[in-house]
Design a protein around this motif. Structure first.
Motif, mmCIF file in Angstrom:
data_model
loop_
_atom_site.group_PDB
_atom_site.id
_atom_site.type_symbol
_atom_site.label_atom_id
_atom_site.label_comp_id
_atom_site.label_asym_id
_atom_site.label_seq_id
_atom_site.Cartn_x
_atom_site.Cartn_y
_atom_site.Cartn_z
ATOM 1 N N VAL A 115 0.852 -1.200 0.000
ATOM 2 C CA VAL A 115 0.000 0.000 0.000
ATOM 3 C C VAL A 115 0.878 1.236 0.000
ATOM 4 C CG1 VAL A 115 -1.782 1.277 1.268
ATOM 5 C CG2 VAL A 115 -1.766 -1.229 1.338
ATOM 6 N N LEU A 116 0.580 2.137 -0.917
ATOM 7 C CA LEU A 116 1.259 3.424 -0.975
ATOM 8 C C LEU A 116 0.217 4.523 -0.867
ATOM 9 C CD1 LEU A 116 3.828 5.169 -1.616
ATOM 10 C CD2 LEU A 116 3.060 5.095 -3.996
ATOM 11 N N LYS A 117 0.368 5.383 0.117
ATOM 12 C CA LYS A 117 -0.490 6.566 0.249
ATOM 13 C C LYS A 117 0.091 7.638 -0.654
ATOM 14 C CE LYS A 117 -2.950 10.040 1.749
ATOM 15 N NZ LYS A 117 -4.069 10.431 0.936
ATOM 16 N N TYR A 118 -0.721 8.152 -1.550
ATOM 17 C CA TYR A 118 -0.259 9.174 -2.490
ATOM 18 C C TYR A 118 -0.815 10.529 -2.078
ATOM 19 C CZ TYR A 118 1.057 11.426 -6.820
ATOM 20 O OH TYR A 118 1.634 12.252 -7.738
ATOM 21 N N TRP A 119 0.065 11.511 -1.977
ATOM 22 C CA TRP A 119 -0.349 12.885 -1.680
ATOM 23 C C TRP A 119 -0.255 13.689 -2.963
ATOM 24 C CZ3 TRP A 119 2.490 10.212 2.033
ATOM 25 C CH2 TRP A 119 1.888 10.113 3.275
ATOM 26 N N GLY A 120 -1.379 14.019 -3.540
ATOM 27 C CA GLY A 120 -1.389 14.771 -4.785
ATOM 28 C C GLY A 120 -1.517 16.264 -4.530
ATOM 29 N N GLY A 121 -1.133 17.007 -5.515
ATOM 30 C CA GLY A 121 -1.329 18.445 -5.459
ATOM 31 C C GLY A 121 -0.190 19.232 -4.842
ATOM 32 N N ALA A 122 0.855 18.569 -4.338
ATOM 33 C CA ALA A 122 2.011 19.290 -3.803
ATOM 34 C C ALA A 122 2.885 19.751 -4.975
ATOM 35 C CB ALA A 122 2.794 18.397 -2.851
ATOM 36 N N PRO A 141 -5.368 8.466 -7.312
ATOM 37 C CA PRO A 141 -6.109 7.914 -6.168
ATOM 38 C C PRO A 141 -5.300 7.984 -4.870
ATOM 39 C CG PRO A 141 -6.320 6.472 -8.056
ATOM 40 C CD PRO A 141 -5.310 7.512 -8.423
ATOM 41 N N ASP A 142 -6.016 8.059 -3.757
ATOM 42 C CA ASP A 142 -5.388 8.169 -2.438
ATOM 43 C C ASP A 142 -4.457 7.005 -2.132
ATOM 44 O OD1 ASP A 142 -6.749 10.567 -1.569
ATOM 45 O OD2 ASP A 142 -8.550 9.333 -1.386
ATOM 46 N N LEU A 143 -4.892 5.807 -2.473
ATOM 47 C CA LEU A 143 -4.098 4.616 -2.184
ATOM 48 C C LEU A 143 -3.799 3.874 -3.478
ATOM 49 C CD1 LEU A 143 -6.018 3.181 0.922
ATOM 50 C CD2 LEU A 143 -4.030 4.708 0.901
ATOM 51 N N LEU A 144 -2.530 3.567 -3.676
ATOM 52 C CA LEU A 144 -2.096 2.717 -4.774
ATOM 53 C C LEU A 144 -1.726 1.390 -4.126
ATOM 54 C CD1 LEU A 144 0.102 5.295 -6.686
ATOM 55 C CD2 LEU A 144 -2.325 4.755 -7.021
ATOM 56 N N VAL A 145 -2.356 0.319 -4.579
ATOM 57 C CA VAL A 145 -2.281 -0.963 -3.887
ATOM 58 C C VAL A 145 -1.972 -2.082 -4.872
ATOM 59 C CG1 VAL A 145 -3.610 -2.625 -2.493
ATOM 60 C CG2 VAL A 145 -4.003 -0.164 -2.211
ATOM 61 N N CYS A 146 -1.125 -2.996 -4.452
ATOM 62 C CA CYS A 146 -0.930 -4.244 -5.186
ATOM 63 C C CYS A 146 -1.297 -5.369 -4.226
ATOM 64 C CB CYS A 146 0.515 -4.385 -5.677
ATOM 65 S SG CYS A 146 0.722 -5.834 -6.732
ATOM 66 N N PHE A 147 -2.247 -6.186 -4.647
ATOM 67 C CA PHE A 147 -2.705 -7.277 -3.791
ATOM 68 C C PHE A 147 -2.991 -8.513 -4.625
ATOM 69 C CE2 PHE A 147 -6.099 -9.635 -1.585
ATOM 70 C CZ PHE A 147 -5.391 -9.974 -0.451
ATOM 71 N N ASN A 148 -2.311 -9.587 -4.313
ATOM 72 C CA ASN A 148 -2.520 -10.879 -4.955
ATOM 73 C C ASN A 148 -2.480 -10.782 -6.484
ATOM 74 O OD1 ASN A 148 -2.788 -13.646 -4.681
ATOM 75 N ND2 ASN A 148 -5.015 -13.596 -4.777
ATOM 76 N N GLY A 149 -1.579 -9.946 -6.978
ATOM 77 C CA GLY A 149 -1.400 -9.796 -8.415
ATOM 78 C C GLY A 149 -2.279 -8.751 -9.066
ATOM 79 N N TRP A 150 -3.102 -8.084 -8.303
ATOM 80 C CA TRP A 150 -3.993 -7.045 -8.830
ATOM 81 C C TRP A 150 -3.495 -5.669 -8.437
ATOM 82 C CZ3 TRP A 150 -7.922 -7.701 -12.134
ATOM 83 C CH2 TRP A 150 -8.400 -8.995 -12.312
ATOM 84 N N PHE A 151 -3.615 -4.720 -9.369
ATOM 85 C CA PHE A 151 -3.328 -3.321 -9.063
ATOM 86 C C PHE A 151 -4.654 -2.627 -8.792
ATOM 87 C CE2 PHE A 151 -3.090 1.144 -10.136
ATOM 88 C CZ PHE A 151 -2.008 1.528 -9.370
ATOM 89 N N LEU A 152 -4.731 -1.948 -7.648
ATOM 90 C CA LEU A 152 -5.934 -1.211 -7.259
ATOM 91 C C LEU A 152 -5.584 0.254 -7.048
ATOM 92 C CD1 LEU A 152 -7.067 -3.608 -4.367
ATOM 93 C CD2 LEU A 152 -7.714 -3.773 -6.754
ATOM 94 N N GLY A 153 -6.368 1.126 -7.617
ATOM 95 C CA GLY A 153 -6.300 2.547 -7.306
ATOM 96 C C GLY A 153 -7.541 2.869 -6.507
ATOM 97 N N ILE A 154 -7.376 3.290 -5.262
ATOM 98 C CA ILE A 154 -8.522 3.506 -4.376
ATOM 99 C C ILE A 154 -8.628 4.981 -4.004
ATOM 100 C CG2 ILE A 154 -9.633 2.861 -2.211
ATOM 101 C CD1 ILE A 154 -7.939 0.280 -2.256
ATOM 102 N N GLU A 155 -9.708 5.596 -4.432
ATOM 103 C CA GLU A 155 -10.018 6.973 -4.043
ATOM 104 C C GLU A 155 -10.979 6.895 -2.862
ATOM 105 O OE1 GLU A 155 -9.833 10.806 -3.610
ATOM 106 O OE2 GLU A 155 -8.667 9.799 -5.180
#
Length: 120
Positions: A22-29, A37-51
Motif C-alpha cells: 500500500v502506498l499513500k499518495y499525496w497529490g497536489g504538492a 487515487p489516495d491509495l495505490l495498492v498491489c494485492f494478490n497480483g492485482w493493481f488497485l487505485g482507491i479513491e
C-alpha cells in the motif's frame, strides 16, 4: 477531513493486515500529480487505485478520469465510501482467494458508483 483520514487509516490497516503493498499518495504538492487515487495498492497480483471519500465527499472529474484510466490499463479503480467498507472487505477476500466474480461491476457498488463516466 478528519472523517476521511480515519477511514483511510482503517482501510490501510485492513489491506496491510491482508499482506497488500500500500502506498499513500499525496497529490497536489509542488512535485506531485493531482487526481491520483489516495491509495495505490498491489494485492494478490492485482493493481488497485482507491479513491477514499468521507460520507458526503465528492470526487473530482480528474479523480474519476484517473480511476477510468486504471481500469483501461487492466487494474481496478475503486471509489470507496465508508458505507461500502464491509463489501470492500469481502471483495478483497475474494481477490485473496483468487475468486473474482464474473460480473464484477454488478456485485460491488463501490466499483459502479462512478459508472456514469465509463463511456465518456
Amino acid at each position: 477531513m478528519a472523517a476521511e483520514k480515519n477511514f483511510e487509516n482503517k482501510v490501510k490497516k485492513f489491506l496491510k493486515d491482508k499482506g497488500a503493498w500500500v502506498l499513500k499518495y499525496w497529490g497536489g504538492a509542488a512535485y506531485t500529480k493531482s487526481g491520483i487515487p489516495d491509495l495505490l495498492v498491489c494485492f494478490n497480483g492485482w493493481f488497485l487505485g482507491i479513491e477514499l471519500k468521507a460520507p458526503k465527499g465528492r470526487p473530482s472529474d480528474l479523480q474519476l478520469y484517473n480511476l477510468r484510466q486504471i481500469e483501461k490499463a487492466g487494474g481496478i479503480g475503486i471509489l470507496l465510501y465508508p458505507k461500502d467498507y464491509e463489501q470492500f472487505k469481502g471483495f478483497i477476500e475474494h481477490l485473496e482467494l483468487g475468486e473474482l466474480p464474473v460480473n464484477l461491476y454488478g456485485v460491488y457498488p463501490f466499483l459502479t458508483e462512478w459508472n456514469h463516466i465509463k463511456n465518456n
